[in-house]
Design a protein around this motif. Structure first.
Motif, PDB file in Angstrom:
ATOM      1  N   GLY A  61     -78.772 -52.380  17.242  1.00 20.43           N
ATOM      2  CA  GLY A  61     -78.491 -51.352  16.221  1.00 20.43           C
ATOM      3  C   GLY A  61     -77.644 -51.622  15.141  1.00 20.43           C
ATOM      4  O   GLY A  61     -77.048 -50.342  14.708  1.00 20.43           O
ATOM      5  N   THR A  62     -77.800 -52.479  14.604  1.00 26.49           N
ATOM      6  CA  THR A  62     -76.873 -52.893  13.275  1.00 26.49           C
ATOM      7  C   THR A  62     -77.611 -52.653  12.317  1.00 26.49           C
ATOM      8  O   THR A  62     -77.359 -53.414  10.908  1.00 26.49           O
ATOM      9  N   GLY A  63     -78.660 -51.804  12.183  1.00 25.29           N
ATOM     10  CA  GLY A  63     -79.304 -51.523  10.872  1.00 25.29           C
ATOM     11  C   GLY A  63     -78.774 -51.169   9.752  1.00 25.29           C
ATOM     12  O   GLY A  63     -79.317 -51.011   8.744  1.00 25.29           O
ATOM     13  N   ASP A  64     -77.613 -50.658   9.739  1.00 28.53           N
ATOM     14  CA  ASP A  64     -76.861 -49.970   8.678  1.00 28.53           C
ATOM     15  C   ASP A  64     -75.758 -51.092   8.300  1.00 28.53           C
ATOM     16  O   ASP A  64     -74.825 -50.549   7.531  1.00 28.53           O
ATOM     17  N   ASP A  65     -75.723 -52.269   8.878  1.00 27.92           N
ATOM     18  CA  ASP A  65     -74.850 -53.335   8.393  1.00 27.92           C
ATOM     19  C   ASP A  65     -75.387 -53.784   6.745  1.00 27.92           C
ATOM     20  O   ASP A  65     -75.785 -55.070   6.841  1.00 27.92           O
TER      21      ASP A  65
END
Length: 295
Positions: A140-144
């Motif tokens: 879930g690190t899609g906003d990194d």
């Protein structure tokens, strides 16, 4: 790029088990530049309206092709653009409406996640809407996302207007100028960290920025006046005078010949009309004329 209405009957995309006939899968790959590869896919093979591909493990070896292309791109340090017609995921205007068969959707997304580090763009059609998707990885690190730079801060610009950009381009004429060094640093968009730039490199950057006209660009590269005076505009091109159109000699003969033909036809028609008029006119002492006079 094939769409789901391209085959007949519509949506029934032949899968070609041996990948040797028909359309050879309907997918392709093209190297756009040393650092960029374009992959065109035929995701119609995954469309849940296609009864021909429903129970296949990998129709037309499509997923295998995608995997090999992505492996090659990673090996050569290339970024990838993917284009296709039918998109994965769920349609935003339909109540749970999807396009891919579930197993294909899962396999496809797994492949995209596996190579997320080199896939920089995906474009799809089919839906007739303007929307976007964000795919998250397993953690879930899609906003990194990382901010690379801010144009106004790096180049000390308070506004993006032509006059301000012109001043910035003028500053680039000095290769040692820190603004030009910033430009080199961010020009490759993190693809390359080397900011060394000799005189030839500097000239190419400067001329490409200030001379969009091809002839002016070549003059700039060859050390012409525009190289040393980038503040001059290119509204006028004295070295590219527009020649006056010249009429070929044979056109005069052609026009004269046509005029002569038209004149002869006019004379012929006039003679025919004159002769016809004489035949129709009654003689002065004709039979009917005499009767008319006697009556």
């Amino acid at each position: 790029m094939l769409g789901n209405h391209d085959p007949y009957p519509a949506n029934q995309m032949p899968y070609d088990t041996d990948n040797t006939a028909y359309y050879k899968g309907g997918y392709y790959s093209a190297t756009i530049s040393e650092k960029l590869r374009l992959i065109g896919l035929n995701t119609n093979l995954y469309y849940d309206q296609d009864r021909l591909t429903k129970d296949l493990p990998d129709p037309a070896q499509h997923l295998d092709f995608l995997d090999k292309q992505l492996q090659e791109a990673r090996k050569h340090n290339q970024m990838v653009y993917i284009i296709a017609h039918v998109p994965p995921g769920v349609f935003e205007l339909g109540s749970g409406l999807t396009w891919f068969y579930p197993k294909y959707n899962k396999q496809y997304l797994e492949k995209l996640e596996e190579f997320a580090d080199i896939i920089s763009l995906q474009l799809y059609g089919h839906e007739h809407t303007d929307s976007f998707r964000v795919q998250f990885d397993a953690e879930g690190t899609g906003d990194d996302w990382q901010k690379e730079y801010d144009t106004s801060d790096v180049y000390a610009l308070d506004e993006l207007r032509p006059a301000k950009l012109h001043e910035l381009a003028r500053a680039f004429t000095d290769r040692s100028n820190k603004l030009f060094q910033h430009y080199l640093q961010y020009n490759s968009v993190l693809w390359a960290g080397n900011t060394e730039c000799n005189e030839t490199c500097h000239l190419h950057h400067l001329c490409a920025i200030t001379q969009l006209d091809y002839d002016n660009f070549r003059t700039c590269i060859s050390g012409g006046v525009t190289t040393h005076h980038p503040t001059q505009t290119t509204h006028h091109h004295p070295h590219r005078s527009t020649p006056q159109p010249q009429v070929p000699t044979y056109m005069f003969y052609l026009i004269g010949g046509l005029a002569a033909v038209v004149f002869l036809l006019f004379l012929l028609v006039a003679c025919m009309c004159l002769r016809k008029g004489r035949r129709l006119r009654a003689p002065r002492y004709a039979k009917f004329g005499s009767l008319s006079l006697n009556s």
